[in-house]
Design a protein around this motif. Structure first.
Motif, PDB file in Angstrom:
ATOM      1  N   PHE A  60       0.820  -1.208   0.000  1.00  0.00           N
ATOM      2  CA  PHE A  60       0.000   0.000   0.000  1.00  0.00           C
ATOM      3  C   PHE A  60       0.856   1.262   0.000  1.00  0.00           C
ATOM      4  N   ALA A  61       2.094   1.114   0.458  1.00  0.00           N
ATOM      5  CA  ALA A  61       3.030   2.239   0.480  1.00  0.00           C
ATOM      6  C   ALA A  61       4.434   1.677   0.641  1.00  0.00           C
ATOM      7  N   GLN A  62       5.389   2.494   0.314  1.00  0.00           N
ATOM      8  CA  GLN A  62       6.772   2.154   0.602  1.00  0.00           C
ATOM      9  C   GLN A  62       7.515   3.442   0.924  1.00  0.00           C
ATOM     10  N   ILE A  63       8.599   3.294   1.659  1.00  0.00           N
ATOM     11  CA  ILE A  63       9.453   4.441   1.968  1.00  0.00           C
ATOM     12  C   ILE A  63      10.725   4.288   1.166  1.00  0.00           C
ATOM     13  N   VAL A  64      11.082   5.349   0.463  1.00  0.00           N
ATOM     14  CA  VAL A  64      12.333   5.381  -0.271  1.00  0.00           C
ATOM     15  C   VAL A  64      13.216   6.418   0.412  1.00  0.00           C
ATOM     16  N   LYS A  65      14.453   6.044   0.656  1.00  0.00           N
ATOM     17  CA  LYS A  65      15.402   6.934   1.341  1.00  0.00           C
ATOM     18  C   LYS A  65      16.335   7.555   0.313  1.00  0.00           C
ATOM     19  N   TYR A  66      16.439   8.877   0.395  1.00  0.00           N
ATOM     20  CA  TYR A  66      17.338   9.618  -0.477  1.00  0.00           C
ATOM     21  C   TYR A  66      18.330  10.393   0.370  1.00  0.00           C
ATOM     22  N   LYS A  67      19.426  10.760  -0.230  1.00  0.00           N
ATOM     23  CA  LYS A  67      20.404  11.643   0.411  1.00  0.00           C
ATOM     24  C   LYS A  67      20.265  13.009  -0.233  1.00  0.00           C
ATOM     25  N   LEU A  68      19.984  14.007   0.583  1.00  0.00           N
ATOM     26  CA  LEU A  68      19.928  15.385   0.106  1.00  0.00           C
ATOM     27  C   LEU A  68      21.244  16.052   0.434  1.00  0.00           C
TER      28      LEU A  68
END
Length: 179
Positions: A60-68
């Protein structure tokens, strides 16, 4: 994947209300001020705003991690983690069609609360983002238990059906100790 279903404008308004309510509930539970909530460094997006790599089926959802990283900064330590909560409209809509007892607002509230709890736990170093499949499963169980704890006393139409929908996660999580 078949033709994907997107939230319509009325459903998007419900997403906005669910996100606002989830933020309030999770920040109250973790005793976060509004400035602390803002420093969690996350965003919630629906299918129309996702890149192809952020679209999945079966969730139903997922979390994607990015580096800013600020422009012209060379050191990795200058980068900040950013978490993108990617709502999967198509999976949510399919679940609502298969389970007519589920109400969109209550279902979205559960999903967004769940994902926000993950973000809080990542940011507070209670859980690492990249872990084994076994630890991911254990963390899912812990987060489902916390989500249920937060929502169980809530007076909202349809919340009982949603909590019942996720009952299997609660039953299997009772033997896990939440940090």
């Amino acid at each position: 994947m078949n033709q994907l279903k997107y939230f319509n404008p009325a459903q998007l308004e419900t997403v906005t209300r669910a996100v606002e309510m989830a933020e309030e509930l999770v920040s109250n539970y973790y005793k976060l001020s509004s400035s602390q909530l803002g420093r969690l460094n996350y965003d919630v997006r629906t299918l129309s705003d996702l890149s192809p790599a952020e679209v999945v089926s079966g969730h139903f959802a997922q979390i994607v991690k990015y580096k800013l990283k600020k422009k012209d900064v060379l050191r990795e330590t200058e980068a900040n983690d950013f978490y993108k909560i990617c709502l999967q409209d198509h999976s949510i809509i399919d679940a609502l069609e298969k389970h007519p007892d589920l109400e969109l607002m209550a279902f979205l509230l559960y999903i967004v609360c769940h994902e926000l709890i993950h973000v809080v736990r990542f940011r507070r170093f209670l859980q690492q983002f990249n872990v084994s499949a076994e630890e991911k499963l254990a963390e899912e169980r812990r987060v489902h238990a916390k989500t249920t704890e937060i929502l169980s006393d809530l007076s909202l139409t349809g919340i009982e059906a949603v909590l019942s929908f996720y009952e299997n996660w609660r039953e299997t999580s009772q033997n896990l100790e939440a940090p």
